[in-house]
Design a protein around this motif. Sequence first.
Motif, PDB file in Angstrom:
ATOM      1  N   GLU A   1     -28.520 -18.041 -10.032  1.00  0.00           N
ATOM      2  CA  GLU A   1     -29.593 -18.019 -10.806  1.00  0.00           C
ATOM      3  C   GLU A   1     -29.912 -16.669 -11.631  1.00  0.00           C
ATOM      4  O   GLU A   1     -30.523 -16.840 -12.908  1.00  0.00           O
ATOM      5  CB  GLU A   1     -30.863 -18.163  -9.980  1.00  0.00           C
ATOM      6  CG  GLU A   1     -32.196 -18.356 -10.709  1.00  0.00           C
ATOM      7  CD  GLU A   1     -33.304 -19.042  -9.659  1.00  0.00           C
ATOM      8  OE1 GLU A   1     -33.916 -20.022 -10.268  1.00  0.00           O
ATOM      9  OE2 GLU A   1     -33.371 -18.656  -8.648  1.00  0.00           O
ATOM     10  N   ALA A   2     -29.659 -15.680 -11.415  1.00  0.00           N
ATOM     11  CA  ALA A   2     -29.780 -14.282 -11.939  1.00  0.00           C
ATOM     12  C   ALA A   2     -28.958 -14.286 -13.280  1.00  0.00           C
ATOM     13  O   ALA A   2     -29.183 -13.284 -14.194  1.00  0.00           O
ATOM     14  CB  ALA A   2     -29.710 -13.137 -11.247  1.00  0.00           C
ATOM     15  N   CYS A   3     -28.006 -14.904 -13.388  1.00  0.00           N
ATOM     16  CA  CYS A   3     -26.946 -14.792 -14.371  1.00  0.00           C
ATOM     17  C   CYS A   3     -27.115 -15.818 -15.714  1.00  0.00           C
ATOM     18  O   CYS A   3     -27.698 -16.895 -15.453  1.00  0.00           O
ATOM     19  CB  CYS A   3     -25.517 -14.950 -13.858  1.00  0.00           C
ATOM     20  SG  CYS A   3     -24.833 -13.856 -12.828  1.00  0.00           S
ATOM     21  N   GLN A   4     -26.836 -15.082 -16.808  1.00  0.00           N
ATOM     22  CA  GLN A   4     -26.584 -15.834 -18.049  1.00  0.00           C
ATOM     23  C   GLN A   4     -25.646 -15.248 -18.897  1.00  0.00           C
ATOM     24  O   GLN A   4     -25.345 -14.189 -18.832  1.00  0.00           O
ATOM     25  CB  GLN A   4     -28.005 -16.214 -18.677  1.00  0.00           C
ATOM     26  CG  GLN A   4     -28.680 -14.739 -19.094  1.00  0.00           C
ATOM     27  CD  GLN A   4     -30.013 -15.004 -19.642  1.00  0.00           C
ATOM     28  OE1 GLN A   4     -30.633 -16.003 -19.791  1.00  0.00           O
ATOM     29  NE2 GLN A   4     -30.644 -13.819 -20.337  1.00  0.00           N
ATOM     30  N   ILE A   5     -25.265 -16.300 -19.969  1.00  0.00           N
ATOM     31  CA  ILE A   5     -24.301 -15.832 -20.891  1.00  0.00           C
ATOM     32  C   ILE A   5     -25.259 -15.636 -22.329  1.00  0.00           C
ATOM     33  O   ILE A   5     -25.931 -16.342 -22.713  1.00  0.00           O
ATOM     34  CB  ILE A   5     -23.230 -16.671 -21.236  1.00  0.00           C
ATOM     35  CG1 ILE A   5     -22.237 -16.876 -19.946  1.00  0.00           C
ATOM     36  CG2 ILE A   5     -22.203 -16.186 -22.164  1.00  0.00           C
ATOM     37  CD1 ILE A   5     -21.154 -17.791 -20.215  1.00  0.00           C
ATOM     38  N   GLY A   6     -24.923 -14.345 -22.670  1.00  0.00           N
ATOM     39  CA  GLY A   6     -26.142 -14.037 -24.170  1.00  0.00           C
ATOM     40  C   GLY A   6     -25.686 -12.609 -24.569  1.00  0.00           C
ATOM     41  O   GLY A   6     -24.396 -12.273 -24.141  1.00  0.00           O
ATOM     42  N   ALA A   7     -26.139 -12.410 -25.635  1.00  0.00           N
ATOM     43  CA  ALA A   7     -25.994 -11.109 -26.430  1.00  0.00           C
ATOM     44  C   ALA A   7     -26.014  -9.929 -25.454  1.00  0.00           C
ATOM     45  O   ALA A   7     -25.112  -8.835 -25.945  1.00  0.00           O
ATOM     46  CB  ALA A   7     -26.658 -10.894 -27.571  1.00  0.00           C
ATOM     47  N   ASP A   8     -26.555 -10.113 -24.518  1.00  0.00           N
ATOM     48  CA  ASP A   8     -26.862  -8.612 -23.540  1.00  0.00           C
ATOM     49  C   ASP A   8     -25.725  -8.281 -22.570  1.00  0.00           C
ATOM     50  O   ASP A   8     -25.552  -7.490 -22.047  1.00  0.00           O
ATOM     51  CB  ASP A   8     -27.934  -8.610 -22.826  1.00  0.00           C
ATOM     52  CG  ASP A   8     -29.410  -8.779 -23.566  1.00  0.00           C
ATOM     53  OD1 ASP A   8     -29.135  -8.103 -24.788  1.00  0.00           O
ATOM     54  OD2 ASP A   8     -30.384  -9.223 -23.304  1.00  0.00           O
ATOM     55  N   ASN A   9     -24.673  -9.335 -22.601  1.00  0.00           N
ATOM     56  CA  ASN A   9     -23.670  -9.080 -21.489  1.00  0.00           C
ATOM     57  C   ASN A   9     -22.776  -8.281 -22.346  1.00  0.00           C
ATOM     58  O   ASN A   9     -22.566  -8.135 -23.379  1.00  0.00           O
ATOM     59  CB  ASN A   9     -23.009 -10.648 -21.198  1.00  0.00           C
ATOM     60  CG  ASN A   9     -24.007 -11.357 -20.551  1.00  0.00           C
ATOM     61  OD1 ASN A   9     -24.118 -12.721 -21.144  1.00  0.00           O
ATOM     62  ND2 ASN A   9     -24.113 -11.251 -19.180  1.00  0.00           N
ATOM     63  N   THR A  10     -21.910  -7.373 -21.369  1.00  0.00           N
ATOM     64  CA  THR A  10     -20.644  -6.554 -21.765  1.00  0.00           C
ATOM     65  C   THR A  10     -19.483  -7.603 -21.888  1.00  0.00           C
ATOM     66  O   THR A  10     -18.552  -7.133 -21.449  1.00  0.00           O
ATOM     67  CB  THR A  10     -20.777  -5.393 -20.985  1.00  0.00           C
ATOM     68  OG1 THR A  10     -20.276  -6.064 -19.379  1.00  0.00           O
ATOM     69  CG2 THR A  10     -22.105  -4.666 -20.709  1.00  0.00           C
ATOM     70  N   LEU A  11     -19.454  -8.629 -22.564  1.00  0.00           N
ATOM     71  CA  LEU A  11     -18.303  -9.347 -22.986  1.00  0.00           C
ATOM     72  C   LEU A  11     -17.458  -8.552 -23.865  1.00  0.00           C
ATOM     73  O   LEU A  11     -17.608  -7.822 -24.697  1.00  0.00           O
ATOM     74  CB  LEU A  11     -18.641 -10.626 -23.379  1.00  0.00           C
ATOM     75  CG  LEU A  11     -19.699 -11.419 -22.775  1.00  0.00           C
ATOM     76  CD1 LEU A  11     -20.168 -12.848 -23.605  1.00  0.00           C
ATOM     77  CD2 LEU A  11     -19.643 -11.822 -21.300  1.00  0.00           C
TER      78      LEU A  11
ATOM     79  N   ALA B   1     -25.237 -18.101 -32.195  1.00  0.00           N
ATOM     80  CA  ALA B   1     -25.787 -17.070 -33.095  1.00  0.00           C
ATOM     81  C   ALA B   1     -25.901 -15.862 -32.322  1.00  0.00           C
ATOM     82  O   ALA B   1     -25.697 -14.868 -32.982  1.00  0.00           O
ATOM     83  CB  ALA B   1     -26.991 -17.928 -33.452  1.00  0.00           C
ATOM     84  N   LYS B   2     -26.305 -15.813 -31.114  1.00  0.00           N
ATOM     85  CA  LYS B   2     -26.484 -14.809 -30.338  1.00  0.00           C
ATOM     86  C   LYS B   2     -25.352 -13.954 -30.250  1.00  0.00           C
ATOM     87  O   LYS B   2     -25.224 -12.664 -30.532  1.00  0.00           O
ATOM     88  CB  LYS B   2     -27.216 -14.881 -28.866  1.00  0.00           C
ATOM     89  CG  LYS B   2     -28.780 -15.471 -28.946  1.00  0.00           C
ATOM     90  CD  LYS B   2     -29.097 -15.693 -27.656  1.00  0.00           C
ATOM     91  CE  LYS B   2     -30.570 -16.219 -27.698  1.00  0.00           C
ATOM     92  NZ  LYS B   2     -30.968 -16.630 -26.275  1.00  0.00           N
ATOM     93  N   LEU B   3     -24.254 -14.788 -29.692  1.00  0.00           N
ATOM     94  CA  LEU B   3     -23.048 -13.838 -29.652  1.00  0.00           C
ATOM     95  C   LEU B   3     -22.496 -13.215 -31.015  1.00  0.00           C
ATOM     96  O   LEU B   3     -22.064 -12.039 -30.846  1.00  0.00           O
ATOM     97  CB  LEU B   3     -22.050 -14.895 -29.329  1.00  0.00           C
ATOM     98  CG  LEU B   3     -22.224 -15.243 -27.706  1.00  0.00           C
ATOM     99  CD1 LEU B   3     -21.207 -16.470 -27.186  1.00  0.00           C
ATOM    100  CD2 LEU B   3     -22.132 -14.144 -26.530  1.00  0.00           C
TER     101      LEU B   3
END
Length: 269
Positions: A186-196, A222-224
């Motif tokens: 639940e705490a995880c999501q994929i977005g611009a803030d990840n250190t991908l 768009a976020k990525l």
Amino acid sequence: MDRAEAGRRFCTLLDPPATSRGGVLILPPFAEEANKTRRACMEVGRACAAAGWTVLLGDLAASGDSEGDFATTGWQDWVADVAAFSACLRTETDGPLVVLGLRLGALLGAAAFDTGLVADGFFMLCPVSSGKQALTQFLRLGAAADLGAGDASKIDTRPLRASLAVGDTVEIAGYALSPAMANGIEACQIGADNTLPKRVAWLDFVSSDPPVATPAIEMLAAKLRGSGRTLDLRLVTGPAFWQTQEIELLPDLPRQVTSQLVSLLEGLT
């Protein structure tokens, strides 16, 4: 592979016919979706190996042929597995490394990057981008189990959430879901803030023909891109093969993945 504190992990290693171009780590979906897509993952892995990549498919703790008790396995155990799988794959090839996550496997990959995993590329295949949404859908499956047909409006996940909140494990579709697993998802999501990684590929299946991005896909893309990453987003018309009643045959998927994989690492191999 043996993680001393958590038991043995079963891994399938697929070698290329000649010198390795790099490594591809394939991360599977969650629960029943993993069973529905096992064939697809293996076919993609074999195609990548035939195209020159060293491929590792690992069974996460308490899944597939790996050791462990699902009822006591938490999300961070799986994040640690990803790091161990990556380290193992790096001993097999000197080339660039790509993490390829299918469905919740993509979310798991993002979580691993946030805890220090380093790779040259990230390949999201039909990704689950919101852990909160994924958990709610899974809990709805459990809440609906005792309801009759046509009672979807009565589904209430609050009792299951209350049990998890006090530390109880809940049974859903044959899986004993622990609070540590539920809370981690639940705490995880994929977005611009990840250190991908800077290079991201995204292949998704949509129902529209010709394929058109949904608002959710457009928003995340768009976020990525806005975070400075190079994103190669490709959409194909096809079934939600991870949830169909029968195992779907996807003859074009291996070719689609290998083609996009070459583009993802252009200039590095």
